[in-house]
Enzyme design. Sequence first.
Site, short mmCIF file in Angstrom:
data_model
loop_
_atom_site.label_atom_id
_atom_site.label_comp_id
_atom_site.label_asym_id
_atom_site.label_seq_id
_atom_site.Cartn_x
_atom_site.Cartn_y
_atom_site.Cartn_z
N ASN A 104 0.83 -1.21 0.00
CA ASN A 104 0.00 0.00 0.00
C ASN A 104 0.86 1.26 0.00
O ASN A 104 1.96 1.28 0.56
CB ASN A 104 -0.92 0.00 1.21
CG ASN A 104 -1.85 -1.20 1.21
OD1 ASN A 104 -2.23 -1.70 0.15
ND2 ASN A 104 -2.22 -1.69 2.39
N HIS A 121 5.82 -0.52 -2.87
CA HIS A 121 5.33 0.25 -4.02
C HIS A 121 5.42 1.75 -3.80
O HIS A 121 4.76 2.52 -4.48
CB HIS A 121 3.89 -0.16 -4.35
CG HIS A 121 3.80 -1.58 -4.84
ND1 HIS A 121 2.64 -2.33 -4.75
CD2 HIS A 121 4.71 -2.40 -5.41
CE1 HIS A 121 2.86 -3.54 -5.26
NE2 HIS A 121 4.11 -3.60 -5.66
#
Length: 263
Positions: A104, A121
Amino acid sequence: MESVLPHRAARFLGDARRVVIFTGAGISAESGVPTFRDDLTGLWARFDVQRLATPEAFHADPDLVWGWYEWRRRRVRRAEPNPGHLAIATIEARVPGSTVITQNVDDLHERAGTGAVIHLHGSLFAPRCVTVAAHPATFQDPQDGDAVELHEGRRIPPPRCASCAALVRPGVVWFGEALPEAALTAAVEAAATCDVLLTVGTSGVVYPAAEIPRIAARSGATVIQVNPEPTPLDQVCAINLRGTAAQVLPALVAAAWEATAER
């Protein structure tokens, strides 16, 4: 495979000396944070993902891309950590050798009290220079904060790098980009050396992140999955707990240390 909260899952967690918690979009969705593609609603639905989440898109229309990510960041700021995030922070506090790895790009783990989070990410809250990632890139919030509503489709010029005056871009991993090397290396090392890995709210289909639970399983760790639905990770998990993070994790944490106290 098991579909209810088993005593042995609590026992594995309570006895663990190195725990990895690997989270995906499901845990943040419980706090009201839409998934990446769910954010393509309203006026934003007019745009293809490739026009919002690639380096080429940013260079072609930086104001459009920055506006979308600023809109997303504001939405995350309004969300609150849920009981799943809080339970993970409790695990980190109780097990000194624990590591939280997330796919997330929000900051809900940090706001729940988790001290160190590996963001595979990237993060909406870590913008960086387009030319030299090491350049400082201070995120400038308007002084009146959320008093200025960012409506969908609004173009916003990105700030400039304090060191070289190049554009500052969102600090997330876009399509066609590699994961941050340091984050991926740390995640692989943690997965390869843990004795329990909890995979929470992830579909298990986004690579290379989806390889993390598989690395743990190949290295001999007990992999426990928390997810309302079956995923491709079912086959590598010793235990599958069907339910959401907010439902399952608080009960699992409570049972783990109750069992430990009784021994």
